[in-house]
Design a protein around this motif. Structure first.
Motif, short mmCIF file in Angstrom:
data_model
loop_
_atom_site.label_atom_id
_atom_site.label_comp_id
_atom_site.label_asym_id
_atom_site.label_seq_id
_atom_site.Cartn_x
_atom_site.Cartn_y
_atom_site.Cartn_z
N GLN A 11 58.33 24.43 89.16
CA GLN A 11 57.93 23.91 90.47
C GLN A 11 57.18 22.59 90.32
N THR A 14 59.71 19.92 89.64
CA THR A 14 60.42 19.58 90.88
C THR A 14 59.57 18.68 91.76
N PHE A 15 58.28 18.99 91.85
CA PHE A 15 57.37 18.16 92.67
C PHE A 15 57.32 16.73 92.14
N GLN A 17 59.54 15.20 90.36
CA GLN A 17 60.83 14.56 90.57
C GLN A 17 60.93 13.97 91.97
N GLN A 18 60.26 14.62 92.92
CA GLN A 18 60.29 14.17 94.30
C GLN A 18 59.27 13.07 94.58
N HIS A 19 58.38 12.81 93.63
CA HIS A 19 57.34 11.79 93.81
C HIS A 19 57.31 10.85 92.60
N GLN A 20 58.46 10.41 92.18
CA GLN A 20 58.54 9.58 90.98
C GLN A 20 57.82 8.26 91.13
#
Length: 250
Positions: A11, A14-15, A17-20
């Motif tokens: 998780q 994933t987080f 990856q969404q806030h690179q």
């Protein structure tokens, strides 16, 4: 995150990856502020170097972008520190000593060591200090204070920044690439390894204690037997720990 909780680990990945973009900005600022006084007194660049590399090894961040932001941040930070030293001169560190909290972290002895090192080594100090840990945060400013030619500073400092940060990138990227297998292995065999390590450490401690006890004075056979009997229970526990650990591994 515990070793067993791989779900929360995924998780977190994933987080990120969404806030690179945010991650890249944070890495850049960490590398930038590592040697910019007074931030260099509280910012540990190694934390950002390793974190970025680990995330790249996990596939969360692009390794080439990570390298770009870390190298550019480190080079820019050292140049800013150089010009701060050039502009404010010898009074810079005197001023910082009167700052609350930060002033307590400045040690005059470290400053004097940095000055002596720079005076002895000259321009090469810029390169060497960037690879020598504690001196790295003060050397760019010293280069400015002592009016080292800026072109010389750039030539010596830039490759040192790249080499110095690269060692952390290589280490972190390798670890990040294998972190999932490592966590899985630790979850499966962590208890066994812990039992074996604890058992071996206790055995070494007990053996050292016996040898130290015996060499003080000449011991009779009866005294040695009494020593063994006195520590018999502990010896059984040590053997049990190692034995159970080996059984789990097998």
């Amino acid at each position: 995150m515990s070793f067993a909780d791989l779900t929360s680990f995924d998780q977190a990945v994933t987080f990120l990856q969404q806030h690179q973009q945010t991650a890249y900005i944070i890495l850049f600022l960490g590398a930038l502020l590592e040697t910019v006084i007074p931030f260099s007194l509280i910012v540990l660049g190694e934390v950002f170097f390793l974190s970025g590399a680990v995330l790249a090894g996990l596939g969360v961040l692009d390794i080439w972008v990570v390298m770009l932001v870390l190298f550019s941040g480190g080079i820019l930070g050292d140049n800013l520190s150089y010009w701060l030293g050039y502009r404010y001169g010898n009074g810079l560190f005197d001023r910082l000593q009167h700052w609350p909290l930060i002033g307590r972290m400045i040690h005059q002895e470290n400053y004097e060591k940095g000055v002596a090192f720079f005076e002895k080594r000259g321009a090469s100090a810029v390169f060497i200090a960037r690879l020598s840990g504690p001196l790295s945060w003060i050397t760019p400013a010293l280069a400015g204070i002592f009016r080292l030619n800026y072109g010389t500073f750039v030539r010596f400092n830039t490759p040192a920044v790249i080499i110095g940060i690269s060692q952390f990138i290589i280490l972190g990227y390798f670890f990040g690439s294998y972190i999932r297998p490592i966590l899985n292995w630790a979850h499966q065999y962590g208890l066994a390894v812990a039992l074996i390590v604890v058992g071996l450490i206790a055995a070494i401690f007990l053996l050292h204690r016996f040898l130290d006890w015996r060499k003080r004075v000449e011991r009779t056979r009866e005294e040695i037997v009494q020593f063994i009997l006195h520590h018999f229970g502990l010896s059984l526990v040590i053997i049990a720990c190692v034995f159970v650990g080996l059984l789990i591994l097998i």
